[in-house]
Design a protein around this motif. Structure first.
Motif, PDB file in Angstrom:
ATOM      1  N   MET A   1      10.548 -67.140  10.848  1.00 23.42           N
ATOM      2  CA  MET A   1      10.432 -68.177  10.191  1.00 23.42           C
ATOM      3  C   MET A   1       9.942 -68.190   8.423  1.00 23.42           C
ATOM      4  O   MET A   1      10.765 -68.671   7.467  1.00 23.42           O
ATOM      5  N   GLN A   2       9.253 -66.611   8.222  1.00 23.98           N
ATOM      6  CA  GLN A   2       8.685 -66.699   7.068  1.00 23.98           C
ATOM      7  C   GLN A   2      10.215 -66.405   6.136  1.00 23.98           C
ATOM      8  O   GLN A   2      10.393 -66.256   4.730  1.00 23.98           O
ATOM      9  N   ASN A   3      10.749 -65.799   6.575  1.00 23.72           N
ATOM     10  CA  ASN A   3      12.437 -64.920   5.677  1.00 23.72           C
ATOM     11  C   ASN A   3      13.119 -66.252   6.187  1.00 23.72           C
ATOM     12  O   ASN A   3      13.537 -66.107   4.836  1.00 23.72           O
TER      13      ASN A   3
ATOM     14  N   THR B   1      17.235 -58.946  -9.952  1.00 23.26           N
ATOM     15  CA  THR B   1      18.097 -58.609  -8.563  1.00 23.26           C
ATOM     16  C   THR B   1      17.086 -57.603  -7.860  1.00 23.26           C
ATOM     17  O   THR B   1      16.994 -57.335  -6.834  1.00 23.26           O
ATOM     18  N   ILE B   2      17.140 -56.171  -9.147  1.00 27.96           N
ATOM     19  CA  ILE B   2      16.321 -55.436  -8.500  1.00 27.96           C
ATOM     20  C   ILE B   2      14.389 -55.877  -8.236  1.00 27.96           C
ATOM     21  O   ILE B   2      13.959 -55.404  -7.550  1.00 27.96           O
ATOM     22  N   GLY B   3      14.149 -56.567  -9.348  1.00 27.26           N
ATOM     23  CA  GLY B   3      13.004 -57.322  -8.805  1.00 27.26           C
ATOM     24  C   GLY B   3      12.604 -57.963  -7.539  1.00 27.26           C
ATOM     25  O   GLY B   3      11.984 -58.085  -7.178  1.00 27.26           O
ATOM     26  N   ASP B   4      13.682 -58.367  -7.298  1.00 25.34           N
ATOM     27  CA  ASP B   4      13.585 -59.270  -5.667  1.00 25.34           C
ATOM     28  C   ASP B   4      13.899 -58.400  -4.293  1.00 25.34           C
ATOM     29  O   ASP B   4      14.091 -58.041  -3.387  1.00 25.34           O
TER      30      ASP B   4
ATOM     31  N   GLU C   1      12.978 -54.853  -4.771  1.00 31.05           N
ATOM     32  CA  GLU C   1      11.453 -54.165  -4.592  1.00 31.05           C
ATOM     33  C   GLU C   1      11.304 -55.512  -3.968  1.00 31.05           C
ATOM     34  O   GLU C   1       9.931 -55.066  -3.392  1.00 31.05           O
ATOM     35  N   LYS C   2      10.846 -56.340  -4.312  1.00 31.00           N
ATOM     36  CA  LYS C   2       9.617 -57.136  -3.595  1.00 31.00           C
ATOM     37  C   LYS C   2      10.140 -57.321  -1.943  1.00 31.00           C
ATOM     38  O   LYS C   2       9.388 -57.711  -1.304  1.00 31.00           O
ATOM     39  N   ARG C   3      10.882 -57.763  -2.065  1.00 29.72           N
ATOM     40  CA  ARG C   3      11.802 -57.956  -0.466  1.00 29.72           C
ATOM     41  C   ARG C   3      11.515 -56.225   0.462  1.00 29.72           C
ATOM     42  O   ARG C   3      10.999 -56.038   1.872  1.00 29.72           O
TER      43      ARG C   3
ATOM     44  N   ALA D   1      18.319 -48.200   3.339  1.00 29.57           N
ATOM     45  CA  ALA D   1      18.889 -46.921   2.915  1.00 29.57           C
ATOM     46  C   ALA D   1      19.246 -47.205   2.066  1.00 29.57           C
ATOM     47  O   ALA D   1      19.549 -46.993   0.377  1.00 29.57           O
ATOM     48  N   ASP D   2      20.804 -48.651   2.547  1.00 19.80           N
ATOM     49  CA  ASP D   2      21.797 -48.985   1.536  1.00 19.80           C
ATOM     50  C   ASP D   2      20.965 -49.443  -0.057  1.00 19.80           C
ATOM     51  O   ASP D   2      21.725 -49.464  -1.308  1.00 19.80           O
ATOM     52  N   MET D   3      20.367 -50.240   0.662  1.00 18.67           N
ATOM     53  CA  MET D   3      19.757 -50.921  -0.727  1.00 18.67           C
ATOM     54  C   MET D   3      18.883 -50.002  -1.509  1.00 18.67           C
ATOM     55  O   MET D   3      19.366 -50.056  -2.482  1.00 18.67           O
ATOM     56  N   LYS D   4      18.473 -48.655  -1.480  1.00 13.56           N
ATOM     57  CA  LYS D   4      17.876 -47.591  -1.977  1.00 13.56           C
ATOM     58  C   LYS D   4      18.618 -46.777  -3.107  1.00 13.56           C
ATOM     59  O   LYS D   4      18.961 -46.896  -3.553  1.00 13.56           O
TER      60      LYS D   4
END
Length: 568
Positions: free
Chosen positions: A42-44, A280-283, A285-287, A324-327
């Motif tokens: 729900m939060q996601n 997008t990088i900030g988003d 990183e928050k994620r 990992a893909d995000m990193k």
């Protein structure tokens, strides 16, 4: 065998014996974990909705921003188009003014050359008038010569009539001598007429030479006109070349402006992409931070959910793969950011370099415009002063003074002779040599004409003197023959008598004629003399009418060369 059978018969059970309390605890924990998973989902979902809203708001802001920038760019583009049209109008006006100035200069040059041609035509007409006057003068002299010749012939006829009255006895012999003298006279007359015709032909040749000289002067003036036209075409070509260079510089300037505008647009687009990727990088990183928190919470229940970990790993592994893909994407974006920063720095350097070049080109264009305007003003001043000097072309002294003033005004520095164009120098030397040769040839021709004229005059004078001497000698011989004839007649009259002819006077031999017979014979002889005189007059009239008029005058027969009368 029995043991094998027993082993095959024994099957292990999958069920585990667990107490009821343990099962209840595990069920409660599983329920709690399910509730937590539901809460997390729900939060996601809520966070994803918030992100979608934020992204939509940002998209709206960015679209509004880009629309405003497009409107501003359109306004700038319209202003630039207006400036371009204004500059085109200005340059068209300048070109029209330059063409008008060029036409005025051409009209002024045409006027000056038309004036020169008119002066040359007037000179040619004056020379034609002089030639006509000389022809009239020659005609008058010729008529005077003819009149004097006719007067001399009339005097000669009168003299011969007087002498014919005296020469009654020996008329036939005198007629023969007369025929001989007339032949000689015709010969001398023919020679004199040939000499006069030759003099007329020489005068015609001389005047034809003068006409050819005037034509050569006209051709030389045409050559000078061609040289001036070549100079004018060379100046016009230089002006066109400078205009072409200015046009090329303006085109280069426009190209540079277009490249600068395109580079600025690229920079703004890259900056926008960098901002979007930063967001997008900030988003992300928050994620990542949220996921780390979730991992920490899940690690707390690690010891409790050992048997569930394997099942949950199946759900966690794709998320770890995504992480990992995000990193990897974050690393790649970091590399891209570094590369974009390097490109931005290089673009800044190129923009500064292009701006410096643009400033240099603008300074050069301004300098060339200033030089061009100075040259145009100096050319206009020189043309005005040159037009003023051409007004004094008929006055050599004033022309010389005006040329000196023109030199003092426009020639400030010392001009070396090597700066003169070789073609102009060669043309100048060629014209100078041609003029010198023509002057020398005219001098030689004049000297030769004078010598030939002098020799012809001397020859004619000598011929006249010899002819007059011969005429005087013939006159003396005629008079001496007349005296001898008279003496012989007187001697014959006093001597022996003549023998009578058949049907003549007198009766017999030795009988002198009677006075009546002598008077009859005298009358017959007088009648024959009168008939012969009439015949001579008719022959002289026919000869005067038929022969061509001579150009020279003979002196009367009673005068010698020096004008004194002939002494018999």
């Amino acid at each position: 065998d029995a043991r094998g059978k027993t082993k095959e018969a024994i099957i292990f059970a999958e069920e585990v014996l667990v107490t009821k309390s343990d099962l209840e605890e595990k069920k409660t924990r599983m329920g709690e974990l399910e509730t937590q998973v539901n809460e997390l989902t729900m939060q996601n979902e809520y966070q994803l909705r918030l992100k979608d809203l934020n992204l939509n708001e940002r998209i709206k802001d960015i679209t509004e921003k880009f629309t405003h920038e497009l409107e501003g760019d359109k306004a700038k583009f319209e202003l630039l188009l207006q400036e371009k049209n204004e500059q085109e109008m200005e340059y068209e006006e300048k070109l029209k003014q330059a063409e008008e100035r060029h036409q005025q200069q051409m009209q002024a040059l045409e006027g000056t050359y038309q004036q020169k041609i008119m002066t040359e035509v007037e000179r040619y007409q004056l020379l034609l008038q002089e030639k006509e006057m000389l022809n009239e003068r020659w005609d008058e002299q010729n008529s005077l010569l003819v009149e004097s010749h006719e007067r001399v012939i009339q005097e000669l006829t009168e003299e011969y009539e007087a002498k014919l009255q005296e020469e009654q006895m020996n008329l036939e012999r005198v007629q023969q001598e007369k025929h001989e003298h007339t032949r000689e006279f015709e010969e001398t007359k023919r020679q004199l007429e040939e000499d006069a015709d030759r003099e007329i032909e020489e005068s015609k040749e001389r005047y034809d030479a003068r006409l050819s000289q005037e034509r050569e002067i006209g051709l030389r003036l045409k050559g000078e006109n061609g040289i001036m036209k070549k100079k004018f075409n060379a100046l016009q070509k230089d002006i066109d070349d400078q205009k072409e260079e200015i046009r090329q510089l303006f085109e280069q300037k426009k190209d540079l402006y277009s490249t600068i505008s395109s580079l600025e647009k690229d920079i703004t687009g890259l900056k926008k992409e960098i901002k979007e990727r930063d967001e997008t990088i900030g988003d992300k990183e928050k994620r990542i931070y949220d996921l780390k928190k979730k991992n920490q919470e899940l690690e707390k229940f690690k010891f409790v959910l050992d048997f569930k970990i394997k099942e949950l790993k199946k759900q966690i592994e794709p998320r770890e793969l995504e992480i990992a893909d995000m990193k990897d994407q974050i690393k790649e974006m970091d590399h891209e950011l570094e590369r974009y920063h390097k490109n931005n720095s290089n673009l800044d350097l190129t923009i500064t370099d292009l701006r410096m070049r643009l400033e240099g080109v603008q300074r050069e264009a301004l300098k060339q415009r200033q030089d061009n305007s100075d040259l145009m003003s100096s050319i206009q001043r020189f043309q005005c002063h040159l037009h003023e000097t051409t007004q004094y072309i008929q006055d050599p002294k004033a022309l010389k003074e005006s040329v000196k003033k023109l030199y003092q005004k426009h020639v400030v520095d010392h001009v070396e002779p090597a700066q003169v164009e070789e073609d102009i120098q060669r043309e100048y030397t060629r014209q100078r040599e041609y003029l010198e040769k023509s002057v020398e040839s005219l001098k030689r021709k004049l000297h030769k004409d004078m010598e030939t004229h002098r020799s012809d005059n001397m020859r004619i004078m000598q011929d006249n003197v010899t002819l007059i001497k011969e005429i005087n000698e013939l006159r003396r011989e005629i008079k001496s023959l007349k005296r001898t004839q008279r003496v012989s007649e007187l001697d014959g009259g006093t001597g022996s008598p003549k023998s009578p002819k058949k049907g003549g006077f007198g009766s017999g031999p030795g009988v002198p004629p009677s006075p009546d017979e002598a008077s009859r014979e005298i009358d017959i002889q007088r009648k024959e003399i009168a008939k012969l005189k009439k015949r001579v007059e008719e022959l002289e009239l026919t000869q005067i009418d038929n022969r061509p008029k001579s150009r020279e005058r003979l002196p009367p027969m009673d005068l010698q060369v020096d004008g004194s009368p002939v002494v018999s």
